[in-house]
Design a protein around this motif. Structure first.
Motif, mmCIF file in Angstrom:
data_model
loop_
_atom_site.group_PDB
_atom_site.id
_atom_site.type_symbol
_atom_site.label_atom_id
_atom_site.label_comp_id
_atom_site.label_asym_id
_atom_site.label_seq_id
_atom_site.Cartn_x
_atom_site.Cartn_y
_atom_site.Cartn_z
ATOM 1 N N ARG A 54 -4.185 7.841 5.493
ATOM 2 C CA ARG A 54 -5.029 8.124 4.327
ATOM 3 C C ARG A 54 -5.565 6.841 3.704
ATOM 4 O O ARG A 54 -6.736 6.772 3.304
ATOM 5 C CB ARG A 54 -4.253 8.943 3.295
ATOM 6 C CG ARG A 54 -3.843 10.325 3.778
ATOM 7 C CD ARG A 54 -3.325 11.173 2.638
ATOM 8 N NE ARG A 54 -4.412 11.608 1.762
ATOM 9 C CZ ARG A 54 -4.209 12.195 0.573
ATOM 10 N NH1 ARG A 54 -2.966 12.397 0.132
ATOM 11 N NH2 ARG A 54 -5.220 12.559 -0.179
ATOM 12 N N LEU A 55 -4.736 5.801 3.633
ATOM 13 C CA LEU A 55 -5.195 4.522 3.096
ATOM 14 C C LEU A 55 -6.319 3.952 3.959
ATOM 15 O O LEU A 55 -7.329 3.436 3.446
ATOM 16 C CB LEU A 55 -4.031 3.538 3.010
ATOM 17 C CG LEU A 55 -2.962 3.839 1.949
ATOM 18 C CD1 LEU A 55 -1.722 2.995 2.185
ATOM 19 C CD2 LEU A 55 -3.503 3.608 0.542
ATOM 20 N N ALA B 190 0.759 8.107 5.052
ATOM 21 C CA ALA B 190 0.170 7.229 4.043
ATOM 22 C C ALA B 190 -0.813 6.244 4.658
ATOM 23 O O ALA B 190 -1.911 6.025 4.128
ATOM 24 C CB ALA B 190 1.271 6.480 3.297
ATOM 25 N N GLY C 147 0.812 -1.211 0.000
ATOM 26 C CA GLY C 147 0.000 0.000 0.000
ATOM 27 C C GLY C 147 0.841 1.256 0.000
ATOM 28 O O GLY C 147 0.526 2.240 -0.690
ATOM 29 N N LEU D 69 -6.002 4.619 -6.478
ATOM 30 C CA LEU D 69 -5.545 5.955 -6.102
ATOM 31 C C LEU D 69 -5.601 6.896 -7.296
ATOM 32 O O LEU D 69 -5.953 8.082 -7.155
ATOM 33 C CB LEU D 69 -4.127 5.889 -5.535
ATOM 34 C CG LEU D 69 -3.963 5.105 -4.229
ATOM 35 C CD1 LEU D 69 -2.513 5.164 -3.763
ATOM 36 C CD2 LEU D 69 -4.890 5.626 -3.135
ATOM 37 N N TYR E 48 0.971 4.170 -2.816
ATOM 38 C CA TYR E 48 0.680 5.543 -2.393
ATOM 39 C C TYR E 48 1.762 6.517 -2.857
ATOM 40 O O TYR E 48 1.473 7.515 -3.540
ATOM 41 C CB TYR E 48 0.544 5.584 -0.874
ATOM 42 C CG TYR E 48 0.226 6.946 -0.299
ATOM 43 C CD1 TYR E 48 -1.092 7.347 -0.112
ATOM 44 C CD2 TYR E 48 1.233 7.830 0.077
ATOM 45 C CE1 TYR E 48 -1.392 8.594 0.417
ATOM 46 C CE2 TYR E 48 0.943 9.072 0.607
ATOM 47 C CZ TYR E 48 -0.371 9.458 0.777
ATOM 48 O OH TYR E 48 -0.653 10.696 1.292
ATOM 49 N N TRP F 4 -9.582 5.882 3.311
ATOM 50 C CA TRP F 4 -10.216 5.505 2.047
ATOM 51 C C TRP F 4 -10.872 4.135 2.151
ATOM 52 O O TRP F 4 -11.950 3.913 1.619
ATOM 53 C CB TRP F 4 -9.187 5.503 0.923
ATOM 54 C CG TRP F 4 -8.864 6.866 0.397
ATOM 55 C CD1 TRP F 4 -9.740 7.875 0.128
ATOM 56 C CD2 TRP F 4 -7.567 7.359 0.051
ATOM 57 N NE1 TRP F 4 -9.062 8.982 -0.356
ATOM 58 C CE2 TRP F 4 -7.731 8.691 -0.417
ATOM 59 C CE3 TRP F 4 -6.282 6.821 0.066
ATOM 60 C CZ2 TRP F 4 -6.664 9.472 -0.860
ATOM 61 C CZ3 TRP F 4 -5.214 7.592 -0.368
ATOM 62 C CH2 TRP F 4 -5.407 8.903 -0.821
#
Length: 334
Positions: A291-292, A288, A131, A166, A135, A295
């Motif tokens: 944010r992952l 990161a 991930g 993304l 990203y 989402w």
């Protein structure tokens, strides 16, 4: 306490086979001061491991096969870690029990896994190194803008499936390249606009041109080889290319790519081609992951995992991943 472990029996010469490893059984090591002992729960196999199998790459014959994993702490001599904590580290290795040193800096740091937000194995897939690769390579190297055309190779793999989503979230038109219609159907399910089966395409460069009539603005390259060549022929002016993997040519003698010499095309398009190693971005890991996770919680980020069970099947899982037989992130549940 007995510890099964896979050791490197010999270095790779060209294509790899399961005979490169041998399964051993020894006494588990005990943790020293400020160390922890973890029982391995999950192991990750990843394309970068292929390079470690070559002579001169740092691993000696007879040594433990390196690799990342997630495990439960069963003994702790570290004040910040308790029995029952879940740890993730790139230094677990292919074994039942691992002694880890949480105080190591940078990429070798041992990370606590909070299972309230995702299952433990997520720390090895969409909420871990794959991930993070997607990203930073997509958003910071590819720099997608609304309306851009983005091509992702190995689009249904551990990294590609995240990278494509993304790009979609950035407002781009996304084309995925993979080797089976089943994988490409999954890509369409998660928001890819068009797909290309590189195994059935008679002229791969022409297929890319058909899908990208105005050229490719961002190329997320996870394979190298013929796919790399086909997409570079179709770059748009000002294109950005992130080179994150070369699994298609990983077994080549001498480790060199062969194919298109793209210098004239790069001059004409003023394209930027950048190699990518995720650990260069490790200082921004927390950003990161947050944010992952957000989402994923909102339903905007989906993923697939491909799981084999049992430590005895780790070499088999590695071979499946190298052959492109996995569908999603290849994991082993120990």
């Amino acid at each position: 306490m007995r510890n099964r472990r896979w050791a490197l029996a010999s270095h790779a010469q060209g294509a790899v086979s399961e005979s490169l490893w041998k399964l051993e059984e020894t006494d588990a090591s005990r943790p020293a001061e400020r160390q922890i002992l973890v029982k391995t729960l999950w192991l990750s196999v990843d394309p970068y491991m292929r390079g470690k199998l070559n002579e001169g790459a740092g691993m000696q014959a007879g040594s433990l096969m390196q690799g990342g994993g997630v495990g439960e702490v069963v003994e702790s001599n570290h004040p910040e870690w308790r029995v029952g904590d879940i740890a993730e580290s790139p230094d677990v290795g292919w074994q039942d029990y691992a002694v880890l040193t949480p105080d190591l800096p940078g990429a070798s740091k041992v990370n606590k896994v909070d299972t309230r937000f995702a299952p433990p194995q997520a720390a090895l897939s969409w909420l871990g190194m794959p991930g993070l690769t997607a990203y930073f390579a997509m958003l910071d190297v590819g720099r997608p803008k609304p309306g851009d055309t983005v091509v992702v190779s190995a689009a249904a793999g551990a990294v590609g499936q995240i990278a494509g989503q993304l790009a979609r979230l950035a407002g781009c038109r996304v084309i995925g390249i993979a080797g089976s219609d089943r994988k490409l159907d999954w890509c369409k399910t998660i928001g890819f606009n068009e797909t290309i089966n590189y195994k059935s395409a008679s002229d791969l460069a022409a297929e890319v041109a058909r899908c990208c009539p105005n050229g490719v603005n961002v190329f997320f390259d996870g394979t190298g080889g013929p796919i790399h060549d086909a997409v570079l022929k179709n770059l748009a002016i000002g294109a950005r290319v992130a080179i994150v993997g070369r699994v298609a040519v990983a077994n080549n003698s001498g480790g060199e790519d062969t194919g298109l010499r793209a210098s004239s095309r790069l001059i004409a398009t003023r394209a930027v081609v950048q190699g990518f190693v995720v650990y260069d971005w490790w200082h921004r890991r927390d950003e990161a992951l947050q944010r992952l996770a957000a989402w994923h919680k909102s339903g905007e980020l989906q993923f697939r995992e491909d799981v084999l069970s049992g430590l005895e099947n780790v070499p088999r899982a590695f071979m499946r991943m190298m052959a492109g037989e996995n569908f999603g992130k290849q994991l082993v549940q120990v």
